[in-house]
Design a protein around this motif. Structure first.
Motif, PDB file in Angstrom:
ATOM      1  N   ALA A  65      26.941   7.517  -3.789  1.00  0.00           N
ATOM      2  CA  ALA A  65      28.110   7.506  -4.670  1.00  0.00           C
ATOM      3  C   ALA A  65      28.059   8.646  -5.683  1.00  0.00           C
ATOM      4  CB  ALA A  65      28.207   6.165  -5.388  1.00  0.00           C
ATOM      5  N   GLU A  66      26.885   9.074  -6.071  1.00  0.00           N
ATOM      6  CA  GLU A  66      26.743  10.219  -6.974  1.00  0.00           C
ATOM      7  C   GLU A  66      27.019  11.529  -6.242  1.00  0.00           C
ATOM      8  OE1 GLU A  66      25.549  11.038 -10.297  1.00  0.00           O
ATOM      9  OE2 GLU A  66      26.235   9.021 -10.719  1.00  0.00           O
ATOM     10  N   ALA A  67      26.618  11.623  -4.986  1.00  0.00           N
ATOM     11  CA  ALA A  67      26.739  12.878  -4.242  1.00  0.00           C
ATOM     12  C   ALA A  67      28.161  13.148  -3.780  1.00  0.00           C
ATOM     13  CB  ALA A  67      25.790  12.867  -3.046  1.00  0.00           C
ATOM     14  N   LEU A  68      28.935  12.111  -3.483  1.00  0.00           N
ATOM     15  CA  LEU A  68      30.277  12.320  -2.932  1.00  0.00           C
ATOM     16  C   LEU A  68      31.209  13.075  -3.879  1.00  0.00           C
ATOM     17  CD1 LEU A  68      32.065  11.932  -0.494  1.00  0.00           C
ATOM     18  CD2 LEU A  68      32.751   9.724  -1.439  1.00  0.00           C
ATOM     19  N   PRO A  69      31.350  12.690  -5.146  1.00  0.00           N
ATOM     20  CA  PRO A  69      32.206  13.495  -6.028  1.00  0.00           C
ATOM     21  C   PRO A  69      31.675  14.912  -6.242  1.00  0.00           C
ATOM     22  CG  PRO A  69      31.697  11.387  -7.049  1.00  0.00           C
ATOM     23  CD  PRO A  69      30.877  11.488  -5.817  1.00  0.00           C
ATOM     24  N   ASN A  70      30.354  15.073  -6.227  1.00  0.00           N
ATOM     25  CA  ASN A  70      29.786  16.417  -6.342  1.00  0.00           C
ATOM     26  C   ASN A  70      30.205  17.280  -5.161  1.00  0.00           C
ATOM     27  OD1 ASN A  70      28.516  15.878  -8.765  1.00  0.00           O
ATOM     28  ND2 ASN A  70      26.594  15.290  -7.795  1.00  0.00           N
ATOM     29  N   TYR A  71      30.222  16.677  -3.965  1.00  0.00           N
ATOM     30  CA  TYR A  71      30.679  17.422  -2.790  1.00  0.00           C
ATOM     31  C   TYR A  71      32.163  17.765  -2.911  1.00  0.00           C
ATOM     32  CZ  TYR A  71      32.564  18.417   1.756  1.00  0.00           C
ATOM     33  OH  TYR A  71      33.256  19.003   2.781  1.00  0.00           O
ATOM     34  N   GLN A  72      32.955  16.801  -3.340  1.00  0.00           N
ATOM     35  CA  GLN A  72      34.398  17.042  -3.458  1.00  0.00           C
ATOM     36  C   GLN A  72      34.699  18.157  -4.447  1.00  0.00           C
ATOM     37  OE1 GLN A  72      35.611  13.061  -4.426  1.00  0.00           O
ATOM     38  NE2 GLN A  72      36.077  12.557  -2.301  1.00  0.00           N
ATOM     39  N   PHE A  73      33.874  18.301  -5.463  1.00  0.00           N
ATOM     40  CA  PHE A  73      34.096  19.337  -6.464  1.00  0.00           C
ATOM     41  C   PHE A  73      33.551  20.696  -6.020  1.00  0.00           C
ATOM     42  CE2 PHE A  73      32.896  21.648 -10.363  1.00  0.00           C
ATOM     43  CZ  PHE A  73      34.153  21.735 -10.949  1.00  0.00           C
ATOM     44  N   THR A  74      32.334  20.707  -5.447  1.00  0.00           N
ATOM     45  CA  THR A  74      31.677  21.979  -5.129  1.00  0.00           C
ATOM     46  C   THR A  74      31.816  22.398  -3.669  1.00  0.00           C
ATOM     47  OG1 THR A  74      29.569  20.911  -4.610  1.00  0.00           O
ATOM     48  CG2 THR A  74      29.930  21.595  -6.910  1.00  0.00           C
ATOM     49  N   ARG A  75      32.068  21.433  -2.780  1.00  0.00           N
ATOM     50  CA  ARG A  75      32.125  21.683  -1.336  1.00  0.00           C
ATOM     51  C   ARG A  75      30.795  22.177  -0.762  1.00  0.00           C
ATOM     52  NH1 ARG A  75      35.939  18.577   0.444  1.00  0.00           N
ATOM     53  NH2 ARG A  75      37.945  18.997  -0.477  1.00  0.00           N
ATOM     54  N   LYS A  76      29.697  21.854  -1.442  1.00  0.00           N
ATOM     55  CA  LYS A  76      28.376  22.194  -0.910  1.00  0.00           C
ATOM     56  C   LYS A  76      28.000  21.180   0.163  1.00  0.00           C
ATOM     57  CE  LYS A  76      26.261  24.457  -4.872  1.00  0.00           C
ATOM     58  NZ  LYS A  76      25.155  24.403  -5.834  1.00  0.00           N
ATOM     59  N   LYS A  77      27.550  21.668   1.300  1.00  0.00           N
ATOM     60  CA  LYS A  77      27.211  20.779   2.403  1.00  0.00           C
ATOM     61  C   LYS A  77      26.028  19.880   2.084  1.00  0.00           C
ATOM     62  CE  LYS A  77      29.269  23.456   6.053  1.00  0.00           C
ATOM     63  NZ  LYS A  77      29.117  24.103   7.345  1.00  0.00           N
ATOM     64  N   SER A  78      25.148  20.328   1.203  1.00  0.00           N
ATOM     65  CA  SER A  78      23.984  19.503   0.861  1.00  0.00           C
ATOM     66  C   SER A  78      24.434  18.196   0.202  1.00  0.00           C
ATOM     67  CB  SER A  78      23.039  20.265  -0.056  1.00  0.00           C
ATOM     68  OG  SER A  78      23.681  20.637  -1.258  1.00  0.00           O
ATOM     69  N   TYR A  79      25.478  18.244  -0.605  1.00  0.00           N
ATOM     70  CA  TYR A  79      25.994  17.014  -1.209  1.00  0.00           C
ATOM     71  C   TYR A  79      26.627  16.110  -0.159  1.00  0.00           C
ATOM     72  CZ  TYR A  79      25.341  18.870  -5.937  1.00  0.00           C
ATOM     73  OH  TYR A  79      24.808  19.363  -7.099  1.00  0.00           O
ATOM     74  N   LEU A  80      27.329  16.709   0.790  1.00  0.00           N
ATOM     75  CA  LEU A  80      27.939  15.912   1.856  1.00  0.00           C
ATOM     76  C   LEU A  80      26.873  15.231   2.699  1.00  0.00           C
ATOM     77  CD1 LEU A  80      30.441  14.995   3.403  1.00  0.00           C
ATOM     78  CD2 LEU A  80      30.270  17.102   4.751  1.00  0.00           C
TER      79      LEU A  80
END
Length: 103
Positions: A65-80
């Protein structure tokens, strides 16, 4: 844009940057507290022979749940990847916890 137009636009957004800063600090402190309590519980369960699947399910769900918004903001694959793997790990630990409980 004049100074007054910028101030008027800022006021119309109803966004308080001080409150956002306080909420972000609270989240960081909450994350640290969560991790500390998690480690204490896991170590306690390890030394007493208790089950850890429930705690691990919560931890991985929180991490996803912490990583998903980070991915949506940065589009870094590591967060996805973290979000997907965390969600799957949480699901597997949750199912394991439920199966152990129902036995």
């Amino acid at each position: 844009m004049t100074r007054e137009e910028i101030l008027a636009r800022s006021r119309s957004e109803h966004r308080d940057e001080g409150m956002e800063c306080a909420e972000n600090r609270g989240r960081k402190i909450g994350f640290s507290a969560f991790c500390c309590v998690f480690l204490i519980l896991i170590l306690f369960q390890f030394f007493t022979g208790g089950e850890v699947e429930g705690f691990l399910a919560l931890f991985w769900a929180f991490l996803a749940a912490e990583a998903l918004p980070n991915y949506q903001f940065t589009r870094k694959k590591s967060y996805l990847i973290t979000a997907i793997c965390g969600a799957l790990a949480s699901l597997f630990f949750l199912v394991g916890f439920m199966l152990d409980t129902l036995r």
